[in-house]
Design an enzyme around this catalytic site. Structure first.
Site, PDB file in Angstrom:
ATOM      1  N   ASP A 222       0.764  -1.407  -0.105  1.00 36.02           N
ATOM      2  CA  ASP A 222       0.336   0.223  -0.406  1.00 36.02           C
ATOM      3  C   ASP A 222       1.324   1.857  -0.328  1.00 36.02           C
ATOM      4  O   ASP A 222       2.455   1.267   0.602  1.00 36.02           O
ATOM      5  CB  ASP A 222      -0.713  -0.733   1.422  1.00 36.02           C
ATOM      6  CG  ASP A 222      -1.862   1.358   0.839  1.00 36.02           C
ATOM      7  OD1 ASP A 222      -2.593   1.137   0.545  1.00 36.02           O
ATOM      8  OD2 ASP A 222      -1.650   2.254   2.314  1.00 36.02           O
ATOM      9  N   GLU A 264      13.055 -15.976  -1.205  1.00 36.59           N
ATOM     10  CA  GLU A 264      13.483 -16.760   0.169  1.00 36.59           C
ATOM     11  C   GLU A 264      12.568 -18.249  -0.153  1.00 36.59           C
ATOM     12  O   GLU A 264      12.066 -19.233  -0.513  1.00 36.59           O
ATOM     13  CB  GLU A 264      13.587 -16.876   1.522  1.00 36.59           C
ATOM     14  CG  GLU A 264      15.088 -15.761   1.486  1.00 36.59           C
ATOM     15  CD  GLU A 264      14.899 -15.644   3.002  1.00 36.59           C
ATOM     16  OE1 GLU A 264      14.410 -15.910   3.807  1.00 36.59           O
ATOM     17  OE2 GLU A 264      15.707 -14.433   3.414  1.00 36.59           O
TER      18      GLU A 264
HETATM   19  C1  NOJ Z   1      -4.319   3.442  -0.846  1.00 36.91           C
HETATM   20  C2  NOJ Z   1      -5.595   2.020  -0.810  1.00 36.91           C
HETATM   21  O1  NOJ Z   1      -6.146   1.911  -2.081  1.00 36.91           O
HETATM   22  C3  NOJ Z   1      -6.923   2.838   0.102  1.00 36.91           C
HETATM   23  O2  NOJ Z   1      -7.884   1.826   0.089  1.00 36.91           O
HETATM   24  C4  NOJ Z   1      -6.481   2.647   1.810  1.00 36.91           C
HETATM   25  O3  NOJ Z   1      -7.359   4.228   1.294  1.00 36.91           O
HETATM   26  C5  NOJ Z   1      -4.956   4.280   1.754  1.00 36.91           C
HETATM   27  N1  NOJ Z   1      -3.928   3.888   0.348  1.00 36.91           N
HETATM   28  C6  NOJ Z   1      -4.531   4.634   2.601  1.00 36.91           C
HETATM   29  O4  NOJ Z   1      -4.411   3.353   3.419  1.00 36.91           O
END
Ligand code: NOJ
Length: 544
Positions: A222, A264
């Protein structure tokens, strides 16, 4: 053009079809109104029949759900609303038995304000160094330490009360009294971690191992380009190079050490990297860094032949030098659903222009989305499919009082937020709540007409979106794993072949297009003209 490497079994991710499961809205196994792991386990045969190679699960960890689970309180346990760790382990194993791999979502930029580290930091512990706390500016520290804005709107800083508060319910949001400020690039309930601290790195490497040990085949990262901040935390100045928190060079060292761990276990990464600069984007995909990253420029590209062709060419050109496969994305849990987007005057996607009440022609959008499905599944690389896309679900305009997504409130109610693409799936047209499984209204109510999109109804209809996706995924190997070659075509028509494989034609012009070989049709996204020509907003696959 990109030169995909010939397939090997450990190269599955180079050409996979990966289905994104937003657990809260997929299927409700215990009837409480929220989707869960029991619901997913019960629907694994559906996913196997659809023919997908892997599932990417949005965060399923313990979370107060202030941002749909992207506010993680414990990366090693499953939120009780979804199930247990033992169930997740069973799910991973059962999916694997059906030939489906699992990708989990790791959120390294921030944690929940209920994470033990942040609670300890607020109580005055040394964990403070794991976050970005700073005194405010102004005479009494009443101004945030810098001018950074939260991605969800408003300042990226929240001030604490004057003395450390033994927090029970999260930090006070008071802005006029007080103590230090802490940084959050997203909601205040998502404090950013300090990636300059070795414990932050160590913890994430342990978390990766924790999930790889449980058999996951991949990790979605993310906000992958946001982790590292300029330690001086300077004001943001347009055009400042390097940016104080986007795409900092230090990130690559982090991902190199992650890659060594993934290697790994034979596991892979997909990065959420939003960067306009294609050369900078490709750096994340060097052979010792991430395996893949989402292709948001294709997703945001308007429904226009020349622009789509340019987007495809740029994608393949940027991936080729680093040897990474492209990914093709039409939708996800953050963006307006495909059939809705393609049915609007502006067919591209931009967070900044989302608005309530945008006129939409769903029949037009659906025709285009069907053609786009065949286009993306014919391209070299991996394809991401967001749950409900295979059902042609439209974006729902959720009533303001019911919206949970923080983007809505933090935009001052201007942005409709992202809940409209997160409405619980319809499985059975005649069952309560369209067969989602709930005994009471699901966490986001389904709108009138939702049952018309139900899986059971679409399975019986050869002309449905679901039937199209099922056939397309089954026939997709006809394209082989060779590169793409553009073939001659009239203006507004995309026409390409894959070496040793099938051909794809998509007509985005208003003039019906003659087919080079009408007898060789493998699959069409819609009916041909009576004289056998390809109408506007229609795609076909042709045999080699
Ligand atoms: C990207 C994610 O796809 C989204 O849903 C989220 O709100 C933000 N990152 C923050 O984690």
């Amino acid at each position: 053009m990109g030169q995909p490497t010939p397939a090997r079994s450990d190269d599955w991710w180079r050409s996979a079809v990966i289905y994104q499961v937003y657990v809260r809205s997929f299927a409700d196994g215990d009837g409480d109104g929220t989707g869960d792991l029991a619901g997913v386990r019960a629907r694994l045969p559906y996913l196997a029949e659809l023919g997908v190679d892997a599932l990417w699960f949005n965060p399923w960890y313990l979370s107060p759900m202030k941002d749909g689970g992207y506010d993680v309180a414990d990366y090693r346990s499953i939120d009780p609303a979804f199930g247990t760790l033992a169930e997740a382990e069973k799910l991973i194993a059962e999916a694997r038995e059906l030939g489906i791999r699992t990708i989990v979502d790791i959120v390294p930029n921030h944690v929940s304000d209920q994470h033990p580290w942040f609670r300890a930091a607020l109580a005055g512990g040394p964990e403070r160094d794991l976050f970005h706390f700073r005194p405010g500016r102004g005479e009494h520290g009443e101004l945030p330490p810098n001018d950074w804005r939260s991605e969800f709107g408003g300042p990226a800083w929240t001030r604490l009360p004057a003395s450390p508060d033994p927090v029970q319910d999260g930090p006070s949001r008071s802005a006029d009294t007080g103590g230090d400020w802490y940084l959050h690039l997203f909601a205040p309930e998502q404090p950013d971690l300090n990636w300059a601290h070795p414990a932050v790195r160590q913890e994430h490497e342990d978390i990766l191992r924790f999930w790889f040990e449980r058999g996951v085949a991949g990790v979605r990262i993310d906000s992958a380009a946001l982790l590292v901040k300029d330690p001086r935390l300077p004001d943001f100045t347009e055009g400042r190079d390097p940016h104080p928190y986007v795409d900092r060079d230090e990130l690559h060292d982090i991902y190199r050490s992650w890659r060594a761990i993934a290697d790994e276990y034979g596991a892979v990464f997909v990065g959420e990297v939003w960067l306009p600069d294609t050369e900078r984007f490709a750096r994340y995909l060097r052979p010792d860094e991430l395996h893949t990253a989402f292709n948001f420029s294709f997703m945001a590209c308007p429904w226009d032949a020349a622009r789509l062709r340019a987007s495809i060419d740029e994608t393949l050109a940027e991936h080729a030098p680093v040897g990474a496969p492209a990914t093709w994305v039409l939708c996800n849990h953050d963006v307006t659903r495909t059939v809705t987007r393609y049915g609007r005057a502006d067919t591209g996607f931009d967070f900044a222009t989302k608005a309530f009440g945008t006129p939409t022609d769903l029949a037009l959008g659906t025709r285009r989305a069907r053609a786009a499905a065949l286009l993306s599944l014919a391209l070299p690389g991996a394809v991401y499919l967001y749950q409900g896309e295979e059902l042609g679900l439209p974006e729902v305009e959720v009533e303001r009082e019911l919206i949970q997504d923080p983007m809505h409130a933090r935009s001052g109610g201007v942005d409709p937020g992202r809940d409209g693409c997160r409405v619980p799936l319809p499985w059975a047209a005649d069952a309560p709540y369209a067969g989602f499984g709930s005994r009471r209204t699901p966490w986001l109510p389904q709108p009138d007409g939702w049952a018309d999109h139900a899986v059971d109804r679409q399975l019986d209809d050869p002309g449905s979106m679901l039937s199209l996706y099922r056939r397309a995924i089954r026939l997709r190997p006809a394209f082989g794993d060779g590169p793409l070659t553009w073939l001659p075509a009239p203006d507004g028509v995309l026409h390409f072949a894959r070496a040793g494989g099938a051909r794809c034609l998509v007509n985005l012009s208003d003039t019906p297009a003659a087919l080079p070989d009408p007898a060789g049709i493998l699959l069409a996204s819609g009916p041909l003209d009576p004289d056998g020509r390809l109408p506007q907003d229609t795609a076909v696959w042709l045999r080699a």
